[in-house]
Design an enzyme around this catalytic site. Structure first.
Site, PDB file in Angstrom:
ATOM      1  N   VAL A 157      -6.345   9.931   6.655  1.00  0.00           N
ATOM      2  CA  VAL A 157      -6.629  11.217   5.996  1.00  0.00           C
ATOM      3  C   VAL A 157      -6.497  12.389   6.965  1.00  0.00           C
ATOM      4  CG1 VAL A 157      -8.461  12.508   4.808  1.00  0.00           C
ATOM      5  CG2 VAL A 157      -8.014  10.117   4.202  1.00  0.00           C
ATOM      6  N   GLY A 182      12.831   2.103  -2.806  1.00  0.00           N
ATOM      7  CA  GLY A 182      12.138   1.614  -4.003  1.00  0.00           C
ATOM      8  C   GLY A 182      11.935   2.695  -5.054  1.00  0.00           C
ATOM      9  N   TYR A 224      -5.539  -5.210  -5.611  1.00  0.00           N
ATOM     10  CA  TYR A 224      -4.504  -4.246  -6.029  1.00  0.00           C
ATOM     11  C   TYR A 224      -4.887  -3.657  -7.388  1.00  0.00           C
ATOM     12  CZ  TYR A 224       0.244  -2.630  -7.332  1.00  0.00           C
ATOM     13  OH  TYR A 224       1.346  -1.892  -7.732  1.00  0.00           O
TER      14      TYR A 224
HETATM   15  P1  NAP Z   1       8.006  -0.470  -1.839  1.00  0.00           P
HETATM   16  O1  NAP Z   1       9.380  -0.915  -2.161  1.00  0.00           O
HETATM   17  O2  NAP Z   1       7.172  -1.314  -0.945  1.00  0.00           O
HETATM   18  O3  NAP Z   1       8.064   1.042  -1.290  1.00  0.00           O
HETATM   19  C1  NAP Z   1       6.859   1.690  -0.946  1.00  0.00           C
HETATM   20  C2  NAP Z   1       7.143   2.698   0.141  1.00  0.00           C
HETATM   21  O4  NAP Z   1       5.875   3.284   0.521  1.00  0.00           O
HETATM   22  C3  NAP Z   1       7.718   2.044   1.403  1.00  0.00           C
HETATM   23  O5  NAP Z   1       8.731   2.840   1.968  1.00  0.00           O
HETATM   24  C4  NAP Z   1       6.502   1.946   2.301  1.00  0.00           C
HETATM   25  O6  NAP Z   1       6.812   1.902   3.685  1.00  0.00           O
HETATM   26  C5  NAP Z   1       5.759   3.226   1.948  1.00  0.00           C
HETATM   27  N1  NAP Z   1       4.374   3.182   2.369  1.00  0.00           N
HETATM   28  C6  NAP Z   1       3.525   2.113   2.351  1.00  0.00           C
HETATM   29  N2  NAP Z   1       2.339   2.451   2.861  1.00  0.00           N
HETATM   30  C7  NAP Z   1       2.430   3.749   3.227  1.00  0.00           C
HETATM   31  C8  NAP Z   1       1.528   4.651   3.835  1.00  0.00           C
HETATM   32  N3  NAP Z   1       0.290   4.266   4.203  1.00  0.00           N
HETATM   33  N4  NAP Z   1       1.935   5.919   4.068  1.00  0.00           N
HETATM   34  C9  NAP Z   1       3.183   6.329   3.724  1.00  0.00           C
HETATM   35  N5  NAP Z   1       4.092   5.506   3.155  1.00  0.00           N
HETATM   36  C10 NAP Z   1       3.715   4.226   2.908  1.00  0.00           C
HETATM   37  O7  NAP Z   1       7.168  -0.309  -3.169  1.00  0.00           O
HETATM   38  P2  NAP Z   1       7.636   0.105  -4.665  1.00  0.00           P
HETATM   39  O8  NAP Z   1       7.818  -1.143  -5.451  1.00  0.00           O
HETATM   40  O9  NAP Z   1       8.736   1.089  -4.608  1.00  0.00           O
HETATM   41  O10 NAP Z   1       6.286   0.776  -5.159  1.00  0.00           O
HETATM   42  C11 NAP Z   1       6.059   2.177  -5.140  1.00  0.00           C
HETATM   43  C12 NAP Z   1       4.762   2.452  -5.881  1.00  0.00           C
HETATM   44  O11 NAP Z   1       4.871   1.944  -7.212  1.00  0.00           O
HETATM   45  C13 NAP Z   1       3.539   1.759  -5.261  1.00  0.00           C
HETATM   46  O12 NAP Z   1       2.415   2.591  -5.392  1.00  0.00           O
HETATM   47  C14 NAP Z   1       3.382   0.519  -6.125  1.00  0.00           C
HETATM   48  O13 NAP Z   1       2.060   0.033  -6.140  1.00  0.00           O
HETATM   49  C15 NAP Z   1       3.811   1.051  -7.480  1.00  0.00           C
HETATM   50  N6  NAP Z   1       4.261   0.029  -8.420  1.00  0.00           N
HETATM   51  C16 NAP Z   1       5.340  -0.767  -8.157  1.00  0.00           C
HETATM   52  C17 NAP Z   1       5.741  -1.698  -9.117  1.00  0.00           C
HETATM   53  C18 NAP Z   1       6.946  -2.577  -8.931  1.00  0.00           C
HETATM   54  O14 NAP Z   1       7.186  -3.449  -9.797  1.00  0.00           O
HETATM   55  N7  NAP Z   1       7.743  -2.426  -7.890  1.00  0.00           N
HETATM   56  C19 NAP Z   1       5.030  -1.826 -10.310  1.00  0.00           C
HETATM   57  C20 NAP Z   1       3.925  -1.022 -10.531  1.00  0.00           C
HETATM   58  C21 NAP Z   1       3.554  -0.081  -9.586  1.00  0.00           C
HETATM   59  P3  NAP Z   1       6.994   0.446   4.388  1.00  0.00           P
HETATM   60  O15 NAP Z   1       8.019  -0.296   3.596  1.00  0.00           O
HETATM   61  O16 NAP Z   1       7.388   0.799   5.771  1.00  0.00           O
HETATM   62  O17 NAP Z   1       5.633  -0.205   4.301  1.00  0.00           O
END
Ligand code: NAP
Length: 266
Positions: free
Chosen positions: A74, A23, A170
């Site tokens: 933590v 991602g 969220y």
């Molecule tokens: P994603 O595809 O779900 O990727 C997130 C990654 O973080 C996954 O590999 C996940 O592992 C890992 N992760 C989750 N919980 C964790 C933890 N406790 N410790 C370590 N790693 C952890 O999400 P994304 O869309 O790339 O989002 C990345 C960031 O951008 C997030 O903070 C999200 O809120 C933010 N964001 C995303 C969007 C969007 O449109 N995609 C928009 C605004 C903000 P698992 O898959 O194994 O859980």
């Protein structure tokens, strides 16, 4: 004064990206590697996605390492930082990317304590304490002359300010991050650590895959002035700009990588 962290300037800078295996995290990892960083990828599990991401760093001519740790725990942070800093002997940049969405969308009146605690625990509490621990590590290991710039960059969300009524918990976690970035920005300004926030809009990732059709419609109807999905590299390139000193004389700044969604328009 620290030197620029671009390719060829002394030792390679080292970045740690949480949740970096896929991602947006992967977009940040690749953009940092292209900017000359060696990259430590953190995630919950070392999956095939992690292997692909690490290979992608090496293909870009940089070194890659993986550290398995849960951001929400933590007490795992000291090991995460030790292993990350130990991988290549430095830690110049932290990208706070790992985050989770809600357990299920729904009425604000039905938000469960479980989903609330999970959002706050990973997105806000985990990120706050990792930031604190990395800041302490950086201050205990002062940069030498010629060392790369130091930065802490947090991926929050357009929901830091945009109300999304079906995902209240969220939104609250991301609004908290916006304040966290300003707090650390002010605290660390005299320590030579640049602290920044990125607010992505709708980005194509596994997180948004579940609601792809819903968001396809929203984009087609003009939710953002630029009518396309954002891609992980859009966020990654902004991270690399910040991490290489592209926003001089700024503190705690938030950049919206959202196609203009943050601007009220009709
Ligand atoms: P994603 O595809 O779900 O990727 C997130 C990654 O973080 C996954 O590999 C996940 O592992 C890992 N992760 C989750 N919980 C964790 C933890 N406790 N410790 C370590 N790693 C952890 O999400 P994304 O869309 O790339 O989002 C990345 C960031 O951008 C997030 O903070 C999200 O809120 C933010 N964001 C995303 C969007 C969007 O449109 N995609 C928009 C605004 C903000 P698992 O898959 O194994 O859980």
């Amino acid at each position: 004064m620290a030197a620029s962290s671009s390719k060829g300037a002394g030792r390679a800078p080292v970045a740690l990206v949480t949740g970096g295996q896929r991602g947006i995290g992967r977009g940040c990892v690749y953009a940092l590697a292209e900017a000359g960083f060696d990259v430590v990828v953190n995630d919950l599990e070392r999956s095939s996605d992690a292997a692909e991401t690490l290979d992608g760093v090496v293909e870009r001519g940089q070194r890659a390492a993986f550290v398995k740790a849960n951001l929400a725990e933590v007490d795992q942070h000291p090991r995460l930082i030790d292993e990350a800093a130990g991988a290549f002997g430095a830690l110049d940049c932290l990208v706070n990317n790992a985050g989770v969405s809600v357990l299920s969308r729904g009425d604000l009146l039905d938000v469960s304590a479980e989903s609330f605690d999970r959002c706050i625990g990973v997105n806000l509490r985990g990120t706050f304490f990792l930031t604190q621990a990395v800041a302490r590590w950086m201050m205990a290991h002062p940069a030498a002359d010629g060392d790369p710039l130091r930065s802490i960059i947090t991926i929050s969300s357009s929901n830091a300010t945009l109300v999304s009524i079906a995902r209240g918990e969220y939104c609250i976690s991301k609004a908290g991050l916006a304040m966290m970035v300003q707090l650390f920005g002010v605290r660390l300004a005299q320590e030579g650590i640049g602290v920044y926030e990125i607010r992505p809009g709708l980005i194509h990732t596994p997180m948004t895959a579940k609601s792809e059709e819903y968001y396809d419609r929203a984009i087609a109807e003009g939710i953002s002035p630029i009518r396309r999905w954002g891609e992980p590299e859009d966020v990654g390139r902004t991270v690399a700009t910040m991490a290489t000193g592209g926003l001089p004389f700024t503190v705690g700044q938030a950049v919206c990588v959202d196609g203009g969604m943050y601007i009220r328009h009709y």
